[in-house]
Motif scaffolding. Structure first.
Motif, PDB file in Angstrom:
ATOM      1  N   TRP A  90       0.540  -1.084   0.435  1.00 54.71           N
ATOM      2  CA  TRP A  90       0.051   0.185   0.090  1.00 54.71           C
ATOM      3  C   TRP A  90       1.080   1.073  -0.138  1.00 54.71           C
ATOM      4  O   TRP A  90       1.991   0.737   0.654  1.00 54.71           O
TER       5      TRP A  90
ATOM      6  N   ALA B  10      -5.247   1.302  -7.053  1.00 53.61           N
ATOM      7  CA  ALA B  10      -5.898   1.213  -6.462  1.00 53.61           C
ATOM      8  C   ALA B  10      -5.851   0.732  -5.136  1.00 53.61           C
ATOM      9  O   ALA B  10      -6.529   0.393  -4.221  1.00 53.61           O
ATOM     10  N   HIS B  11      -4.293   0.318  -4.730  1.00 52.32           N
ATOM     11  CA  HIS B  11      -3.415   0.700  -3.693  1.00 52.32           C
ATOM     12  C   HIS B  11      -2.702   1.716  -2.693  1.00 52.32           C
ATOM     13  O   HIS B  11      -1.998   1.558  -2.224  1.00 52.32           O
TER      14      HIS B  11
ATOM     15  N   ALA C 266      -3.767   5.575  -1.718  1.00 50.87           N
ATOM     16  CA  ALA C 266      -4.088   6.742  -1.213  1.00 50.87           C
ATOM     17  C   ALA C 266      -3.115   8.559  -1.194  1.00 50.87           C
ATOM     18  O   ALA C 266      -2.206   8.377  -1.247  1.00 50.87           O
TER      19      ALA C 266
ATOM     20  N   PHE D 114      -7.585   4.420  -3.358  1.00 52.60           N
ATOM     21  CA  PHE D 114      -8.744   3.952  -2.494  1.00 52.60           C
ATOM     22  C   PHE D 114      -9.745   4.866  -1.956  1.00 52.60           C
ATOM     23  O   PHE D 114     -10.189   4.917  -1.589  1.00 52.60           O
ATOM     24  N   TYR D 115      -8.516   5.829  -1.739  1.00 53.25           N
ATOM     25  CA  TYR D 115      -8.628   6.545  -1.026  1.00 53.25           C
ATOM     26  C   TYR D 115      -8.473   8.217  -0.987  1.00 53.25           C
ATOM     27  O   TYR D 115      -6.715   8.282  -1.216  1.00 53.25           O
TER      28      TYR D 115
ATOM     29  N   ARG E 169     -15.623  10.891  -4.331  1.00 49.74           N
ATOM     30  CA  ARG E 169     -14.911   9.917  -3.667  1.00 49.74           C
ATOM     31  C   ARG E 169     -14.198  10.801  -2.858  1.00 49.74           C
ATOM     32  O   ARG E 169     -13.689  10.477  -1.907  1.00 49.74           O
TER      33      ARG E 169
ATOM     34  N   ARG F 182      -9.300   1.072   3.754  1.00 52.46           N
ATOM     35  CA  ARG F 182      -9.140  -0.379   3.126  1.00 52.46           C
ATOM     36  C   ARG F 182      -9.274  -1.246   3.601  1.00 52.46           C
ATOM     37  O   ARG F 182      -9.868  -2.805   2.767  1.00 52.46           O
TER      38      ARG F 182
ATOM     39  N   GLY G  55     -12.855  -1.787   3.690  1.00 57.75           N
ATOM     40  CA  GLY G  55     -14.641  -2.361   3.091  1.00 57.75           C
ATOM     41  C   GLY G  55     -15.259  -1.302   4.337  1.00 57.75           C
ATOM     42  O   GLY G  55     -16.101  -2.071   4.636  1.00 57.75           O
TER      43      GLY G  55
END
Length: 326
Positions: A162, A223-224, A226, A250-251, A280, A309, A311
């Motif tokens: 990550w 997607a990994h 932030a 993802f964040y 988002r 992360r 969910g």
């Protein structure tokens, strides 16, 4: 891969270099409520010392007893614990929990030294162990690839899976970076302001003086990844947020009050972002913990990162700003 498992490998290498016999034990598979995930590591030294864990219960005690009895194998071997309810109770596993472990003597440490060296340079590395021969080779891996075992070959990822990009290098950023490192994020701090360069001395992180939006584009957030913007300066934050919100990250979060968050979203709408992309944005950033100090605010942001992360629904979240006008 948990950074604690890299600590286990460092300890194993130190013990081996000190002339001790060393065994590595890896969680291969779990069923039921097993306490440690596949890939978790433990190492045993010939004198009975242990680092790491595979169960947090009596499995470790049984492995130590087998070591002292000379019953640990001289080649990679599989063993299972907790197959029945009685065994689960005996070995301190949750009801119905089962562990399948790989036990292997540490003979060749060349791969281990190389792996630790490469992960120290923030490389993503995969260990591939052939059970029949006991030979290990290392390969590069893609971010997000996981632990795998097909009965013949073990594929075990190491390195930060990550990535967290922090815009701004103030006190809050440093507190968040420290926490993110313990949560197994690769941390990159970006701040082009000259006065903040000297103050960033956090080991294990990268520092960039690029303009934040240029860095985001160069990194290619996936997607990994932030991104958290913490400067309070729209000239630095907004363009980086714009690029991050267009990415698969993802964040994406930004520090600010509800009013400032609303104004930020209005500005972002001018950059040709659609409503779904703007929605988002996590703002105000962090969970509602009543945080006041930089360290407390960092805790709230780190907690939100973990929740997203994993969910998990953000139940302890400050109400967002009012929706943008059509």
């Amino acid at each position: 891969m948990d950074s604690l498992d890299l600590d286990v490998l460092r300890q194993a290498l130190d013990w081996h270099r000190a002339g001790l016999g060393v065994w590595l034990v890896t969680v291969i598979e779990t069923w039921g409520s097993a306490p440690r995930p596949p890939g978790a590591l433990l190492c045993l030294a010939r004198d009975g010392r242990v680092a790491g864990s595979v169960s947090g219960g009596c499995v470790e005690d049984d492995l130590i007893a087998r070591l002292r009895d000379g019953a640990l194998p001289d080649r990679p071997t599989l063993v299972s614990y907790g197959v029945t309810r009685d065994e689960a109770a005996r070995f301190g596993l949750p009801c119905g929990g089962t562990l399948r472990l790989l036990q292997e003597p540490l003979a060749d440490t060349g791969w281990l030294a190389e792996l630790l060296d490469r992960t120290a340079r923030h490389e993503l590395v995969e260990r591939r162990l052939d059970l029949a021969s006991g030979v290990t080779r290392l390969a590069g891996r893609e971010r997000g690839s996981g632990f795998a075992f097909d009965g013949r070959e073990l594929r075990q990822p190491f390195g930060p899976g990550w990535r967290l990009v922090i815009i701004g290098a103030g006190q809050l950023s440093q507190a968040l970076a420290r926490m993110a490192l313990t949560l197994d994020f690769e941390v990159i701090c970006c701040d082009p302001r000259e006065e903040y360069l000297v103050g960033w001395t956090l080991p294990g992180t990268r520092f960039s003086r690029d303009m934040p939006d240029d860095l985001v584009l160069a990194l290619g957030l996936d997607a990994h990844s932030a991104l958290v913007a913490l400067t309070h300066d729209p000239k630095l934050d907004d363009l980086a947020l714009m690029e991050a919100l267009r990415s698969p990250a993802f964040y994406v979060g930004a520090l600010g009050s509800r009013l400032n968050t609303r104004r930020r979203k209005e500005r972002l709408a001018l950059f040709d972002l659609d409503a779904a992309q703007i929605a988002r944005l996590h703002g105000p950033v962090g969970l509602d913990l009543g945080a006041l100090t930089p360290a407390e605010i960092a805790v709230s942001i780190a907690a939100e990162l973990v929740a997203v992360r994993r969910g998990v629904a953000l139940r302890q979240k400050k109400p967002d700003s009012a929706p943008l006008a059509a």
